[in-house]
Design an enzyme around this catalytic site. Structure first.
Site, PDB file in Angstrom:
ATOM      1  N   LYS A   1     -15.154 -10.318   8.277  1.00  0.00           N
ATOM      2  CA  LYS A   1     -14.089 -11.162   7.706  1.00  0.00           C
ATOM      3  C   LYS A   1     -14.645 -12.501   7.244  1.00  0.00           C
ATOM      4  CE  LYS A   1     -10.417  -8.527   8.194  1.00  0.00           C
ATOM      5  NZ  LYS A   1      -9.719  -8.055   6.982  1.00  0.00           N
TER       6      LYS A   1
ATOM      7  N   GLU B   1     -13.872 -13.122  -5.314  1.00  0.00           N
ATOM      8  CA  GLU B   1     -12.497 -12.757  -5.734  1.00  0.00           C
ATOM      9  C   GLU B   1     -11.437 -13.483  -4.907  1.00  0.00           C
ATOM     10  OE1 GLU B   1     -15.135  -9.013  -5.573  1.00  0.00           O
ATOM     11  OE2 GLU B   1     -14.503 -10.473  -4.107  1.00  0.00           O
TER      12      GLU B   1
ATOM     13  N   CYS C   1     -10.392  -2.316  14.863  1.00  0.00           N
ATOM     14  CA  CYS C   1     -10.549  -3.757  15.152  1.00  0.00           C
ATOM     15  C   CYS C   1     -10.638  -4.071  16.641  1.00  0.00           C
ATOM     16  CB  CYS C   1      -9.410  -4.549  14.563  1.00  0.00           C
ATOM     17  SG  CYS C   1      -9.450  -4.589  12.784  1.00  0.00           S
TER      18      CYS C   1
ATOM     19  N   GLU D   1       0.829  -1.204   0.000  1.00  0.00           N
ATOM     20  CA  GLU D   1       0.000   0.000   0.000  1.00  0.00           C
ATOM     21  C   GLU D   1       0.866   1.258   0.000  1.00  0.00           C
ATOM     22  OE1 GLU D   1      -3.205  -0.537   2.661  1.00  0.00           O
ATOM     23  OE2 GLU D   1      -4.248   1.268   2.038  1.00  0.00           O
TER      24      GLU D   1
ATOM     25  N   GLU E   1       1.978   1.693  -3.488  1.00  0.00           N
ATOM     26  CA  GLU E   1       0.850   2.196  -4.282  1.00  0.00           C
ATOM     27  C   GLU E   1       0.638   3.691  -4.024  1.00  0.00           C
ATOM     28  OE1 GLU E   1      -2.846   0.336  -3.201  1.00  0.00           O
ATOM     29  OE2 GLU E   1      -3.884   1.049  -5.007  1.00  0.00           O
TER      30      GLU E   1
ATOM     31  N   GLU F   1     -15.922 -11.614   3.930  1.00  0.00           N
ATOM     32  CA  GLU F   1     -14.802 -11.354   3.014  1.00  0.00           C
ATOM     33  C   GLU F   1     -14.190 -12.653   2.491  1.00  0.00           C
ATOM     34  OE1 GLU F   1     -11.159  -9.791   4.784  1.00  0.00           O
ATOM     35  OE2 GLU F   1     -10.934  -8.386   3.132  1.00  0.00           O
TER      36      GLU F   1
ATOM     37  N   CYS G   1      -8.525  -2.429   3.942  1.00  0.00           N
ATOM     38  CA  CYS G   1      -8.335  -3.647   4.725  1.00  0.00           C
ATOM     39  C   CYS G   1      -9.539  -4.058   5.548  1.00  0.00           C
ATOM     40  CB  CYS G   1      -7.108  -3.523   5.615  1.00  0.00           C
ATOM     41  SG  CYS G   1      -6.882  -1.898   6.300  1.00  0.00           S
TER      42      CYS G   1
ATOM     43  N   SER H   1      -7.577   1.566  -2.309  1.00  0.00           N
ATOM     44  CA  SER H   1      -6.350   0.823  -2.591  1.00  0.00           C
ATOM     45  C   SER H   1      -6.709  -0.511  -3.210  1.00  0.00           C
ATOM     46  CB  SER H   1      -5.589   0.595  -1.281  1.00  0.00           C
ATOM     47  OG  SER H   1      -4.625  -0.427  -1.453  1.00  0.00           O
TER      48      SER H   1
HETATM   49 FE1  HC0 Z   1      -8.068  -5.994  11.773  1.00  0.00          FE
HETATM   50 FE2  HC0 Z   1      -6.616  -6.258   9.726  1.00  0.00          FE
HETATM   51  S1  HC0 Z   1      -6.169  -4.863  11.447  1.00  0.00           S
HETATM   52  S2  HC0 Z   1      -8.765  -5.508   9.646  1.00  0.00           S
HETATM   53  O1  HC0 Z   1      -8.700  -4.343  12.249  1.00  0.00           O
HETATM   54  O2  HC0 Z   1      -5.732  -4.296   7.862  1.00  0.00           O
HETATM   55  O3  HC0 Z   1     -10.379  -7.800  11.834  1.00  0.00           O
HETATM   56  O4  HC0 Z   1      -6.979  -6.863  14.352  1.00  0.00           O
HETATM   57  O5  HC0 Z   1      -6.826  -8.599  11.097  1.00  0.00           O
HETATM   58  O6  HC0 Z   1      -7.103  -8.209   7.505  1.00  0.00           O
HETATM   59  O7  HC0 Z   1      -3.871  -7.139   9.840  1.00  0.00           O
HETATM   60  C1  HC0 Z   1      -9.535  -7.134  11.971  1.00  0.00           C
HETATM   61  C2  HC0 Z   1      -7.511  -6.531  13.458  1.00  0.00           C
HETATM   62  C3  HC0 Z   1      -7.092  -7.507  10.981  1.00  0.00           C
HETATM   63  C4  HC0 Z   1      -6.878  -7.474   8.322  1.00  0.00           C
HETATM   64  C5  HC0 Z   1      -4.865  -6.847   9.781  1.00  0.00           C
HETATM   65  C6  HC0 Z   1      -6.110  -5.073   8.494  1.00  0.00           C
END
Ligand code: HC0
Length: 567
Positions: free
Chosen positions: A356, A364, A501, A277, A280, A359, A297, A317
Site C-alpha cells: 500500500k 495514477e 490482509c 465492482e 462492473e 500503491e 484491490c 477490474s
Molecule cells: Fe486490505 Fe483492502 S481489504 S486490501 O486486504 O480491497 O491492506 O485489511 O485495506 O484497499 O478495504 C489491506 C485489509 C485493505 C484496500 C480494503 C481492499
C-alpha cells in the site's frame, strides 16, 4: 504415538515430526533464527541444536525427525555452549546499532537470543554491504542480514516469485537480490512477506513513522485518517490481546489524543468498492465484456499481474482499491463538503500492508499534482507510534468514527480475509440479480484459509463460477488456467498475501497460520455482530451517490474511483 524421553521426562509424542516441532508443541523452548512454521526447514542458523543420546555430534532439531526411543536433551552444557558459539559467529559480523534499529522494542529475535545467552562480542567486523532504499515499500539493510534464508524460501516457495538468492564464496555466505540489483528493479511485488520472516532488522517496511509524527505536530496540517478492515482485528495483538480481538472503538480514541482532525474508516470505501465492482461485474456479464473479472484491490497482486500476466490486464477490474478510492475522496468529497483546501489536508492511511506504501506513490494516484494518500503506516508502525506517544490503547474508552466516511458494514470488514471481497460482492450482486428476494448473507463456500478456493452458485437462473486465491504462488495456479482461456470462471478474487490482509506484510509479529486462523475468526465475528452486513445498505454510501457521485459506474464515479493499469 511413540515413546521418547526429553529432558529426563518420558513422553508419548506424534510420529513423523521433527524434534523441534514436537518440543514446540510440548512447550519446550528451543531457540531458532532460521525456522518458521510455514516454511520448509532451513538448517542454517545452528541455534536449534540438541543432544540425542548415542549421537557423536549435536543434531539440528529443525531437520531431525523424532524416532521411538530417542533420549533428547535440549538444554545441557554442550548444547548451550554450541548455541553461544553460533550466536558469537553471527554477532561478530552484525552491526551494534540496536538503539535506532527498526526492530527496536523486543522485536529482534537475534537481540533476544543474544540477551538470553549473554553473548555480546566486543569486536564487530561488519561486512559493509549497504542499504537499499530503492523501494517505496521496504528497506534492505544488508549489513544486518544473518543469511538465515527465510526471505529466499518465502519469496520462492510461497510467493512463487524468487527475488532473492543465496551467494556462497570461499569465506562468506550472504543473501542478495538476483543479479544484485536494487530491489525496485526486480520482480518484487512489495508484499512484505519477506519482512515478516526476517528475524532481524535486515528487511523492514519503509519507515514513515517520523513523517506521520511531523504532520501530526504541524498546526497547518489538517490530518485525516483511514484504516483498513484488518487493522481493527489485529492492532490489539501489539498491545497484548489475543489474535482477532476487535479493538475498533479504541483506535479513533487514540487518534483523537494525537489531535487528528478526522478519523475515518477504509470500510466505507470497501463498501463503495462493492457498489462499483458489482456494477462492473453485472455490466460485463450483460454486455459480454471480458471475463473472468479479476479483483484489483491488492497492490501486490496488481504488481504481480503487471509483471507476470500482462495479457490479462483487461480482465482486471478498473476499480481503484478501497485505500485509493478513499484517498481520492479525502482530497475531493471531504474538503468540498467541509469547505477546506485539498492542499492543507494530510491524509494518513493505516494498512496491514507494505505494498500500500507503493500503491500510494503510483503516478495514477494523485489529482492536480497532489497525492491522494500522503503516508501509509503499517499496523506495526501504528502500534509503535502509539507506544512512542505514550498511548495505552486498551485502556481507552471506545469511541466512534467521524461521520461522512466513517460507516462500514460487515461486508466491508470481511475484505480482510481471503474470500471476503468475493463474499461481500456476492451479498450485493445476488441481491441485485434477485431483486432483493434473497436472505443469504453467509457464503461459507468461499471462506477458509486454503490458498485456492472455488464455488459455483445458481443465481436467478444463472450459473456463476467464482474462484479465490491468496498469495501469488497460489494466484499463479488460477492465472495459468485463465491465460489458457478455458477456466470457465466469471469472477476471481486475488490477494497478494497468503490468507489475505490478515496475513499482510505489515501485520503484527510473529504470525503463522495458527495466528491467522484466529484473526480470520475474529473478522467473521465482527461481521456477524454488525447489524448491517451488505454494502448497499451502508447509509453513507447511499448518501455519497445521492449527493456527490451520481450512479455507481457513472461519470464522476469513474473519474474518482477507477483507473487503468497498462502493460
Ligand atoms: Fe486490505 Fe483492502 S481489504 S486490501 O486486504 O480491497 O491492506 O485489511 O485495506 O484497499 O478495504 C489491506 C485489509 C485493505 C484496500 C480494503 C481492499
Amino acid at each position: 504415538g511413540i515413546n521418547v524421553t526429553i529432558n529426563n521426562k518420558p513422553m508419548t509424542v506424534a510420529e513423523g515430526k521433527t524434534i523441534l516441532e514436537v518440543c514446540k508443541e510440548a512447550g519446550i523452548n528451543i531457540p531458532t533464527l532460521c525456522y518458521h512454521p510455514d516454511l520448509k526447514p532451513g538448517g542454517v542458523c545452528n541455534l536449534c541444536v540438541v543432544q540425542v543420546a548415542g549421537e557423536a555430534e549435536l543434531v539440528k532439531s529443525c531437520e531431525t525427525e523424532i524416532k521411538a526411543g530417542m533420549v533428547i536433551d535440549t538444554d545441557n552444557d554442550a548444547v548451550i555452549a554450541s548455541r553461544k558459539e553460533a550466536l558469537t559467529t553471527i554477532l561478530e559480523k552484525h552491526p551494534n546499532d540496536c538503539l535506532t534499529c527498526e526492530r527496536v522494542g523486543g522485536d529482534c529475535e537475534l537481540q533476544n537470543q543474544a540477551y538470553y545467552y549473554e553473548v555480546n562480542p566486543k569486536e564487530r567486523n561488519v561486512p559493509n554491504r549497504g542499504l537499499d532504499v530503492s523501494s517505496f515499500a521496504l528497506t534492505r539493510d544488508m549489513d544486518k542480514c544473518i543469511a538465515c534464508e527465510k526471505c529466499v524460501r518465502m519469496c520462492e516457495d510461497i510467493q512463487g516469485i524468487g527475488v532473492y538468492e543465496k551467494v556462497e564464496t570461499a569465506d562468506d555466505v550472504y543473501i542478495t537480490t538476483k543479479a544484485n540489483v536494487p530491489i525496485s528493479e526486480t520482480d518484487c511485488i512489495n508484499c512484505g512477506q519477506c519482512i515478516k520472516v526476517c528475524p532481524v532488522g535486515a528487511l523492514t517496511e519503509k519507515n514513515e513513522i517520523h513523517k506521520a509524527m511531523a504532520a501530526l505536530r504541524d498546526p497547518n496540517k489538517h490530518v485525516v485518517v483511514q484504516m483498513a478492515p484488518a487493522i481493527k482485528n489485529t492492532l490489539g495483538e501489539e498491545f497484548g490481546t489475543a489474535p482477532g480481538a476487535d479493538v475498533t472503538g479504541k483506535i479513533p480514541a487514540a487518534f483523537r489524543k494525537l489531535g487528528v482532525a478526522k478519523v475515518f474508516d477504509t470500510d466505507f470505501t470497501a463498501d463503495l468498492t462493492i457498489m462499483e465492482e458489482g456494477t462492473e461485474f453485472l455490466h460485463r456479464v450483460k454486455e459480454g465484456g471480458t471475463l473472468p473479472l479479476l479483483t484489483s484491490c491488492s497492490p501486490g497482486w496488481i504488481k504481480y499481474i503487471e509483471h507476470q500476466y500482462p495479457q490479462l490486464l483487461d480482465n482486471l477490474s478498473s476499480c481503484k482499491s478501497p485505500q485509493q478510492m478513499f484517498g481520492a475522496l479525502a482530497k475531493s468529497y471531504y474538503p468540498e463538503t467541509a469547505g477546506l483546501d485539498p492542499k492543507d489536508i494530510f491524509h494518513l492511511s493505516i494498512m496491514p500492508c507494505t505494498a500500500k506504501k507503493f500503491e500510494a506513490n503510483r503516478p495514477e494516484m494523485s489529482q492536480n499534482g497532489i497525492q491522494d494518500v500522503d503516508v501509509v503506516l503499517t499496523t506495526r508502525e501504528l502500534a509503535k507510534l502509539f507506544k512512542l506517544e505514550g498511548i495505552n490503547l486498551l485502556q481507552l474508552e471506545d469511541e466512534g468514527f467521524d461521520q461522512l466516511m466513517g460507516e462500514g458494514t460487515g461486508a466491508a470488514r470481511i475484505f480482510a480475509n481471503t474470500g471476503g471481497v468475493m463474499e461481500a460482492a456476492l451479498r450485493t450482486v445476488v441481491w441485485i440479480l434477485t431483486e432483493g428476494d434473497i436472505d443469504t448473507i453467509d457464503y461459507t463456500a468461499v471462506r477458509g484459509l486454503e490458498g485456492v478456493k472455488e464455488a459455483e452458485l445458481e443465481v436467478a437462473g444463472m450459473k456463476v463460477k467464482v474462484a479465490i486465491a491468496s498469495g501469488t504462488g497460489n494466484a499463479k495456479k488460477l492465472m495459468d488456467k485463465v491465460a489458457a482461456g478455458d477456466s470457465g470462471y466469471h469472477f476471481i478474487e486475488i490477494m497478494g498475501c497468503p490468507t489475505g490482509c490478515i496475513g499482510g506484510g505489515g501485520a503484527p509479529l510473529p504470525d503463522d497460520n495458527a495466528v491467522k486462523q484466529q484473526r480470520m475468526e475474529g473478522i467473521y465475528a465482527s461481521d456477524a455482530g454488525n447489524p448491517v452486513r451488505r454494502s448497499h445498505e451502508n447509509t453513507e454510501v447511499q448518501k455519497i451517490y445521492k449527493d456527490y457521485l451520481g450512479e455507481p459506474g457513472g461519470h464522476k464515479a469513474h473519474h474518482l474511483l477507477h483507473t487503468h493499469y497498462v502493460d
